[in-house]
Design an enzyme around this catalytic site. Structure first.
Site, PDB file in Angstrom:
ATOM      1  N   CYS A   1       0.821  -1.213   0.000  1.00  0.00           N
ATOM      2  CA  CYS A   1       0.000   0.000   0.000  1.00  0.00           C
ATOM      3  C   CYS A   1       0.857   1.267   0.000  1.00  0.00           C
ATOM      4  O   CYS A   1       0.323   2.361  -0.177  1.00  0.00           O
ATOM      5  CB  CYS A   1      -0.948   0.000   1.199  1.00  0.00           C
TER       6      CYS A   1
ATOM      7  N   ASP B   1       9.515  -6.648  -8.955  1.00  0.00           N
ATOM      8  CA  ASP B   1       9.640  -7.393  -7.703  1.00  0.00           C
ATOM      9  C   ASP B   1      10.986  -7.095  -7.054  1.00  0.00           C
ATOM     10  O   ASP B   1      12.016  -7.081  -7.722  1.00  0.00           O
ATOM     11  CB  ASP B   1       9.508  -8.897  -7.997  1.00  0.00           C
TER      12      ASP B   1
ATOM     13  N   HIS C   1      -6.610  -2.074  -1.057  1.00  0.00           N
ATOM     14  CA  HIS C   1      -6.054  -3.181  -0.275  1.00  0.00           C
ATOM     15  C   HIS C   1      -7.089  -4.306  -0.205  1.00  0.00           C
ATOM     16  O   HIS C   1      -8.158  -4.138   0.382  1.00  0.00           O
ATOM     17  CB  HIS C   1      -5.673  -2.748   1.140  1.00  0.00           C
TER      18      HIS C   1
ATOM     19  N   ASN D   1      -0.569 -16.352  -5.562  1.00  0.00           N
ATOM     20  CA  ASN D   1      -0.647 -17.171  -4.354  1.00  0.00           C
ATOM     21  C   ASN D   1      -1.848 -16.690  -3.549  1.00  0.00           C
ATOM     22  O   ASN D   1      -1.917 -15.529  -3.170  1.00  0.00           O
ATOM     23  CB  ASN D   1       0.634 -17.037  -3.521  1.00  0.00           C
TER      24      ASN D   1
ATOM     25  N   GLY E   1       1.364 -20.279  -0.156  1.00  0.00           N
ATOM     26  CA  GLY E   1       2.625 -19.550  -0.223  1.00  0.00           C
ATOM     27  C   GLY E   1       2.495 -18.046  -0.153  1.00  0.00           C
ATOM     28  O   GLY E   1       3.503 -17.342  -0.254  1.00  0.00           O
TER      29      GLY E   1
ATOM     30  N   THR F   1       2.641 -14.574   1.292  1.00  0.00           N
ATOM     31  CA  THR F   1       3.288 -14.006   2.477  1.00  0.00           C
ATOM     32  C   THR F   1       2.943 -12.539   2.683  1.00  0.00           C
ATOM     33  O   THR F   1       3.065 -12.033   3.790  1.00  0.00           O
ATOM     34  CB  THR F   1       4.827 -14.155   2.401  1.00  0.00           C
TER      35      THR F   1
ATOM     36  N   HIS G   1      -1.855  -8.781   0.361  1.00  0.00           N
ATOM     37  CA  HIS G   1      -2.433  -7.807  -0.562  1.00  0.00           C
ATOM     38  C   HIS G   1      -2.286  -8.510  -1.906  1.00  0.00           C
ATOM     39  O   HIS G   1      -1.168  -8.866  -2.302  1.00  0.00           O
ATOM     40  CB  HIS G   1      -1.621  -6.506  -0.522  1.00  0.00           C
TER      41      HIS G   1
ATOM     42  N   HIS H   1      -1.429  -9.919  -5.256  1.00  0.00           N
ATOM     43  CA  HIS H   1      -0.398  -9.550  -6.214  1.00  0.00           C
ATOM     44  C   HIS H   1      -0.232 -10.682  -7.221  1.00  0.00           C
ATOM     45  O   HIS H   1      -0.201 -11.846  -6.878  1.00  0.00           O
ATOM     46  CB  HIS H   1       0.928  -9.191  -5.546  1.00  0.00           C
TER      47      HIS H   1
END
Length: 120
Positions: free
Chosen positions: A6, A23, A39, A79, A85, A87, A90, A92
């Site tokens: 965010c 990334d 979000h 994911n 997986g 982590t 939010h 993505h």
């Protein structure tokens, strides 16, 4: 705890509802993340308009990466949930460029999330 996605401000692509950025820990050169501006933790909770905005940036991201890096293929992945997986909670979408020889045997692609089931 504040969501790190965010507060991202190094975007490379953007539209009304989503944006894309490289990334921080890329799998390969050019690895992009596409996320909704709102979000939202899970892909399945996105609105139709947010999914369309993300899809728009996936295609624009591919064009950008084709020009900048000329990859030989792509993996697209999301994911959804801790057991899958995820982590950062939010949504993505990973757009991962693939290059000939980046792994010895690419067969099975995204099936590699469970390594012993990748080859079939």
């Amino acid at each position: 705890m504040k969501c790190i996605f965010c507060t991202i401000n190094e975007t490379v692509l953007e539209n009304k509802l989503a944006y894309a950025f490289f990334d921080k820990y890329p799998v390969n050169k050019g690895h992009l993340l596409i996320i909704p501006k709102r979000h939202v933790e899970q892909y399945f909770d996105l609105t139709l308009e947010e999914r369309q905005a993300i899809d728009d940036l996936l295609f624009k991201g591919k064009e950008l990466l084709d020009q900048q890096h000329q990859p030989d293929g792509y993996n697209i992945g999301i994911n959804c949930g801790e057991e899958a997986g995820q982590t950062i909670f939010h949504v993505h979408v990973h757009l991962i460029p693939r290059y000939k020889g980046d792994i010895d045997e690419p067969r099975g692609g995204v099936r590699g999330v469970i390594p012993e089931k990748r080859m079939y």
